[in-house]
Scaffold this motif. Structure first.
Motif, PDB file in Angstrom:
ATOM      1  N   MET A   1      -2.372   6.547   7.755  1.00 10.40           N
ATOM      2  CA  MET A   1      -1.081   5.498   7.880  1.00 10.40           C
ATOM      3  C   MET A   1      -1.656   4.273   8.295  1.00 10.40           C
ATOM      4  SD  MET A   1       2.165   5.349   8.458  1.00 10.40           S
ATOM      5  CE  MET A   1       3.182   6.780   8.729  1.00 10.40           C
ATOM      6  N   LYS A   2      -0.815   3.329   7.721  1.00  5.96           N
ATOM      7  CA  LYS A   2      -1.013   1.982   7.986  1.00  5.96           C
ATOM      8  C   LYS A   2       0.146   1.367   8.397  1.00  5.96           C
ATOM      9  CE  LYS A   2      -4.874   1.145   4.396  1.00  5.96           C
ATOM     10  NZ  LYS A   2      -4.863   0.049   3.321  1.00  5.96           N
ATOM     11  N   VAL A   3       0.169   0.379   9.412  1.00  2.62           N
ATOM     12  CA  VAL A   3       1.236  -0.415  10.035  1.00  2.62           C
ATOM     13  C   VAL A   3       1.366  -1.616   9.403  1.00  2.62           C
ATOM     14  CG1 VAL A   3       2.731  -1.124  12.098  1.00  2.62           C
ATOM     15  CG2 VAL A   3       1.294   1.193  11.820  1.00  2.62           C
ATOM     16  N   LEU A   4       2.322  -2.258   8.447  1.00  3.83           N
ATOM     17  CA  LEU A   4       2.247  -3.434   8.068  1.00  3.83           C
ATOM     18  C   LEU A   4       3.437  -4.243   8.830  1.00  3.83           C
ATOM     19  CD1 LEU A   4       1.064  -1.587   5.915  1.00  3.83           C
ATOM     20  CD2 LEU A   4       1.765  -3.318   4.262  1.00  3.83           C
ATOM     21  N   LYS A   5       3.278  -5.583   8.923  1.00  4.30           N
ATOM     22  CA  LYS A   5       4.427  -6.497   9.787  1.00  4.30           C
ATOM     23  C   LYS A   5       4.281  -7.637   8.823  1.00  4.30           C
ATOM     24  CE  LYS A   5       5.215 -10.060  12.356  1.00  4.30           C
ATOM     25  NZ  LYS A   5       4.724 -11.397  12.397  1.00  4.30           N
ATOM     26  N   PHE A   6       5.279  -7.935   8.614  1.00  5.56           N
ATOM     27  CA  PHE A   6       5.866  -9.276   7.763  1.00  5.56           C
ATOM     28  C   PHE A   6       6.452 -10.349   8.759  1.00  5.56           C
ATOM     29  CE2 PHE A   6       4.772  -6.343   4.508  1.00  5.56           C
ATOM     30  CZ  PHE A   6       3.919  -7.058   3.517  1.00  5.56           C
ATOM     31  N   GLY A   7       6.004 -11.448   8.886  1.00  9.81           N
ATOM     32  CA  GLY A   7       6.706 -12.537   9.788  1.00  9.81           C
ATOM     33  C   GLY A   7       7.899 -13.359   9.254  1.00  9.81           C
ATOM     34  N   LEU A  24       4.558  -3.861  -1.444  1.00 12.83           N
ATOM     35  CA  LEU A  24       4.761  -2.715  -0.964  1.00 12.83           C
ATOM     36  C   LEU A  24       4.826  -1.643  -1.782  1.00 12.83           C
ATOM     37  CD1 LEU A  24       7.335  -3.709   1.786  1.00 12.83           C
ATOM     38  CD2 LEU A  24       5.072  -3.292   2.011  1.00 12.83           C
ATOM     39  N   LYS A  25       5.262  -2.058  -3.042  1.00  8.50           N
ATOM     40  CA  LYS A  25       5.299  -1.092  -4.428  1.00  8.50           C
ATOM     41  C   LYS A  25       4.140  -0.634  -4.614  1.00  8.50           C
ATOM     42  CE  LYS A  25       8.023  -2.153  -8.019  1.00  8.50           C
ATOM     43  NZ  LYS A  25       8.536  -2.971  -8.912  1.00  8.50           N
ATOM     44  N   ASP A  26       2.952  -1.804  -4.521  1.00 12.17           N
ATOM     45  CA  ASP A  26       1.595  -1.389  -4.954  1.00 12.17           C
ATOM     46  C   ASP A  26       1.024  -0.236  -4.046  1.00 12.17           C
ATOM     47  OD1 ASP A  26       1.820  -3.041  -7.092  1.00 12.17           O
ATOM     48  OD2 ASP A  26       0.805  -4.656  -6.069  1.00 12.17           O
ATOM     49  N   TYR A  27       1.262  -0.651  -2.465  1.00 12.98           N
ATOM     50  CA  TYR A  27       0.739   0.516  -1.576  1.00 12.98           C
ATOM     51  C   TYR A  27       1.274   1.884  -1.816  1.00 12.98           C
ATOM     52  CZ  TYR A  27      -1.214  -2.878   1.715  1.00 12.98           C
ATOM     53  OH  TYR A  27      -2.238  -3.771   2.284  1.00 12.98           O
ATOM     54  N   TYR A  28       2.723   1.928  -2.255  1.00 14.37           N
ATOM     55  CA  TYR A  28       3.148   3.077  -2.306  1.00 14.37           C
ATOM     56  C   TYR A  28       2.591   3.805  -3.683  1.00 14.37           C
ATOM     57  CZ  TYR A  28       6.795   6.730  -3.234  1.00 14.37           C
ATOM     58  OH  TYR A  28       7.409   7.906  -3.495  1.00 14.37           O
ATOM     59  N   GLY A  31      -0.566   5.647  -3.181  1.00 14.18           N
ATOM     60  CA  GLY A  31      -0.565   6.703  -2.534  1.00 14.18           C
ATOM     61  C   GLY A  31      -0.724   6.387  -0.962  1.00 14.18           C
ATOM     62  N   ASP A  32      -0.686   5.160  -0.613  1.00 13.50           N
ATOM     63  CA  ASP A  32      -0.749   4.979   0.882  1.00 13.50           C
ATOM     64  C   ASP A  32       0.283   5.159   1.748  1.00 13.50           C
ATOM     65  OD1 ASP A  32      -3.204   3.808   0.569  1.00 13.50           O
ATOM     66  OD2 ASP A  32      -2.653   1.649   0.210  1.00 13.50           O
ATOM     67  N   HIS A  33      -0.006   5.982   2.985  1.00 11.97           N
ATOM     68  CA  HIS A  33       1.004   6.025   3.746  1.00 11.97           C
ATOM     69  C   HIS A  33       1.168   4.946   4.884  1.00 11.97           C
ATOM     70  CE1 HIS A  33       1.414  10.351   2.524  1.00 11.97           C
ATOM     71  NE2 HIS A  33       0.092  10.361   2.551  1.00 11.97           N
ATOM     72  N   PHE A  34       2.321   4.364   4.926  1.00 11.66           N
ATOM     73  CA  PHE A  34       2.522   3.162   5.619  1.00 11.66           C
ATOM     74  C   PHE A  34       3.955   3.277   6.053  1.00 11.66           C
ATOM     75  CE2 PHE A  34       3.860   2.074   1.163  1.00 11.66           C
ATOM     76  CZ  PHE A  34       4.997   1.322   1.333  1.00 11.66           C
ATOM     77  N   THR A  35       4.076   2.233   7.266  1.00 10.05           N
ATOM     78  CA  THR A  35       5.340   1.731   7.685  1.00 10.05           C
ATOM     79  C   THR A  35       5.289   0.378   7.863  1.00 10.05           C
ATOM     80  OG1 THR A  35       7.134   2.043   9.512  1.00 10.05           O
ATOM     81  CG2 THR A  35       4.738   2.291  10.280  1.00 10.05           C
TER      82      THR A  35
END
Length: 819
Positions: A1-7, A24-28, A31-35
């Protein structure tokens, strides 16, 4: 799991949000799991504060700001959502939410109060609006996203405005929620909730903190903070143009950078990451492929000693001192206990080993309360006179160099203070912890930008420096100098690691300033277009106020008014290079004073071109003296114009025509009498005498003039030429008299012991001056070491090219001395 934050800057406009969706589409797809955590749209938090303050003052203009807020979000929905169902659903939800905000603001307007508790609720509408809209946009883009109001999972106390997190409860809530919600969670940053569901906030920059808390609760693989800069930079890029990204940092280094003003990382963010050893990446939304900065527990023992330079822009320094502090236990405890009781945060502490004084820095707004608190704690000692009243100094800044590897490299502090000293920056207070993680210096606030640039060059660009030039005089010499700088700058940048920026320029009518550098390919047009009339006092004041590191003032004139400002310029720690002889040939005490000020301020006062144009006359003389040689005699043809005139004199071409030609070539002053009278040569031999240590004044130099009195007394330059035309026979006789003896005429200056003379002499083939040609100068040094065969310096002694080249060389020498 990765946590991404955008300011906020990353989500300020719909097109920027589209860019984030692509990331975020590229991350998805990978196959990356992220919030993902979002701040409010750029500027929205400030708008919410402003509309609340207006409402609290009973100013109904808050309604207009609210409408702009609501319209901005509806417009974003219209631009971002093309799916009709999602668009209608989102627009409806926003209208309902914003209606609540509207009523809340109206309540503030009625009661004329916006409490911290109410403000936290008001501010929550920013993140709740942006995150909900973006969650819908992600769904439209094929990313299974779900909106998550962080108030459901992050729990705090009721310290509204900067709530304290209940970590165990929060982590449990996070784990539980994510276990039951497998979709990509789009989380509101900044906001949380206290007991009873009351909305709280985590402080400005709290969205980063939200991301870190999520990562800690989820035991995430990494935290990614996406912002509008490419990672943590070596210094503030708004103040240090050449700042660059730091690839790797430790948590401790990042903590120090954030404490000292680096806005990229919100300090509380680092603690959950550090405690759980989760690496944190700072990345640029607008350059997603750039690696940015990695913050982790990994240190690089082979890396740079100094990782970054940061500052706190405005502090006040309080000093407690007195004989009653020496050897008395508990003094520091009483000082800082009283400050803690007054709820005052201390930024920096320093104490001398004598224990006579303790200084501490606080926010300027806390300075008066700090003084009162400490004086109350030491009221008895102050009354007895063993402790002094607290001294408060304002308008200060703290500059810090930061890096874990500083402890392994000696001399770091020395380089810091040398860089500050070379630029005339005084250290008011110094602090360094035993860990050597940072060295902090309190300086005048007006010197902060200069200090940052000077230190950045020292620690990150030690092989590269920028010189900031302020040039007055753009005639033959000045114009040629600008051309030479323009032509040579690429070479200097590549081969010498030196860049010359002309940041101030003036002629006899106008002046211009450009801190980032004047375009030298069109400086003439820039001066013509300038609307700023020349005013030397204003020029010098502007130079002082810009306060740029490595500043050099270049005077290409012969103007006494400009020379009168030299003392002020040197006293501002600005070096000088000039062919203007006025200052160095003025009164001996003033000459000595200028030299002393330059030495005191650690800057250069260079005037090699005062004698011999581009020839190394003064530098050669200094080398002889510094190496222990004793000067017994100096003889010289020191005027390129007179050398040209006498070398051209052949008994055929009229003397007046030769003088006119010399004037047209730029060899003489506009009024040739300055040259022909011998006064200019007298100034030069006077300067050489002073360099040898002989304290002569102008009246001590005996000048044997050769011009008829009528020529010297002519009312104008043209009248002067008329006189010397009429006196042609006189000048012919001078030539013929020397020629009959096989000799030539030369204007020779002589320093013999402490006697200086200037006059026309007829010299024969056995004299070194006999072979001079063109506009050559020749200086003959007779010394203890060069007694039998004197040392001779010979070459062109006039002309714009060689004089400008001499000034140019001095500028480079000054730059080299700044290392």
């Amino acid at each position: 799991m990765k946590v991404l934050k955008f300011g906020g800057s990353s989500v300020a406009q719909p097109d920027r949000i589209r860019g984030i969706v692509e990331i975020l589409k590229d991350y998805y797809a990978a196959g990356d799991h992220f919030t993902v955590v979002f701040s409010a749209f750029g500027g929205v938090t400030d708008n919410l504060i402003e509309m609340s303050e207006l409402a609290a003052r009973g100013d109904d203009r808050y309604g207009q700001l609210f409408q702009e807020f609501a319209d901005r979000h509806q417009l974003a929905i219209g631009e971002l959502l093309t799916n009709e169902k999602l668009q209608q659903e989102t627009a409806h939800q926003m209208r309902r939410s914003h209606e609540v905000l509207k009523n809340l603001l109206y309540g503030i307007f009625l009661v004329r109060e916006a409490s911290p508790r109410t403000m936290d609720y008001v501010l929550s509408f920013g993140e709740r609006s942006s995150s909900y809209i973006i969650s819908q946009v992600l769904q439209q883009a094929g990313v299974p996203a779900e909106f998550l109001d962080a108030r459901r999972i992050i729990k705090t106390d009721k310290t509204f405005g900067n709530a304290k997190v209940a970590f165990e409860k929060t982590y449990a809530k996070i784990k539980e929620h994510y276990r039951e919600h497998p979709k990509v969670q789009v989380v509101t940053g900044f906001i949380a909730s206290a007991k009873g569901g009351l909305t709280t906030t985590l402080g400005r920059g709290g969205s980063d903190y939200t991301a870190s808390l999520l990562a800690a609760g989820l035991k995430a693989q990494a935290i990614e903070i996406w912002t509008d800069v490419s990672g943590v930079l070596t210094a503030d890029p708004r103040r240090v143009e050449k700042a660059f990204t730091i690839p790797k940092m430790t948590y401790a280094e990042a903590m120090e950078m954030s404490h000292f003003g680096a806005k990229v990382i919100y300090p509380p963010t680092l603690m959950p990451a550090l405690q759980n050893r989760i690496p944190l990446y700072i990345k640029n939304t607008f350059q997603p492929d750039f690696p940015g900065t990695k913050v982790s527990e990994e240190s690089d023992p082979d890396g740079e000693a100094v990782r970054g330079i940061s500052s706190i822009n405005n502090v006040a320094l309080c000093t407690v001192s007195g004989t009653g502090m020496f050897g008395v236990p508990g003094i520091a405890g009483r000082i800082f206990g009283s400050l803690a009781a007054a709820n005052i945060n201390v930024i920096l502490i320093t104490q001398g080993s004598s224990e006579h004084a303790i200084s501490f820095a606080v926010q300027p707004s806390d300075a008066e309360r700090a003084r009162e608190a400490v004086e109350a704690a030491f009221a008895f000692e102050i009354a007895r006179g063993v402790v002094n009243a607290v001294k408060v100094e304002r308008d200060l800044s703290v500059v810090a160099i930061i890096g874990e590897n500083m402890r392994y490299q000696p001399g770091i502090a020395g380089r810091l203070f040398r860089a500050l000293g070379k630029n005339g920056i005084n250290a008011v207070a110094i602090a360094q912890g035993s860990s050597e993680l940072n060295v902090s210096v309190v300086i005048s606030r007006e010197d902060e930008t200069k200090a940052l640039n000077a230190l950045h060059e020292t620690f990150f660009l030690s092989d590269y420096k920028t010189l900031h030039l302020f040039i007055v005089g753009v005639g033959l010499i000045g114009g040629t100098l600008l051309k030479q700088i323009d032509q040579q700058n690429d070479y200097l940048r590549e081969r010498r690691g030196m860049e010359l920026k002309v940041v101030g320029l003036a002629n006899s009518k106008k002046m211009i300033f450009a801190p980032s550098g004047i375009d030298l390919s069109r400086w003439k047009e820039s001066l013509v277009q300038s609307s700023i009339p020349i005013d030397l006092a204003v020029f010098v004041g502007r130079m002082r106020d810009l306060n740029l590191s490595n500043s050099i003032f270049v005077d290409n004139t012969a103007d006494s008014k400009i020379a009168s400002f030299y003392e002020t310029i040197l006293d501002e720690s600005i070096s000088i290079s000039t062919p203007n002889k006025i200052a160095t040939s003025s009164g001996y005490l003033q000459y000595q004073r200028l030299k002393n000020i330059a030495d005191k301020r650690g800057v250069q006062f260079r005037y090699e071109t005062n004698v011999g144009a581009g020839l190394p006359v003064i530098s050669t003389l200094r080398d002889l003296i510094d190496s222990g040689d004793r000067i017994t005699k100096i003889e010289g043809v020191l005027s390129g114009s007179l050398s040209y005139i006498f070398n051209t004199l052949d008994g055929i071409l009229p003397f007046s025509d030769i003088v006119r030609e010399a004037r047209e070539k730029g060899f003489t002053e506009p009024d040739p009498r300055i040259d022909l009278s011998g006064k200019d040569v007298a100034r030069k031999i006077l300067i050489l005498a002073r360099e040898t240590g002989v304290p002569l004044n102008a009246e001590d130099v005996h000048v044997n003039g050769f011009l008829p009195e009528e020529a010297m007394a002519a009312a104008s330059v043209e009248d002067f030429f008329n006189v010397i035309e009429d006196q042609a026979a006189y000048f012919n006789e001078l030539y013929e008299s020397a020629s009959r003896e096989g000799k030539v005429l030369r204007m020779i200056a002589t320093l013999d012991s402490d006697q200086a003379t200037v006059g026309v002499q007829a010299v024969g083939p056995d004299n070194p001056f006999y072979t001079l040609s063109g506009s050559d100068n020749m200086i003959v040094f007779t010394t203890d070491r060069y007694r039998v065969r004197p040392l001779v310096v010979r070459g062109p002694g006039a002309g714009a090219e060689v004089t400008a080249a001499g000034v140019f060389a001095e500028i480079i020498q000054i730059g080299s001395s700044l290392s």
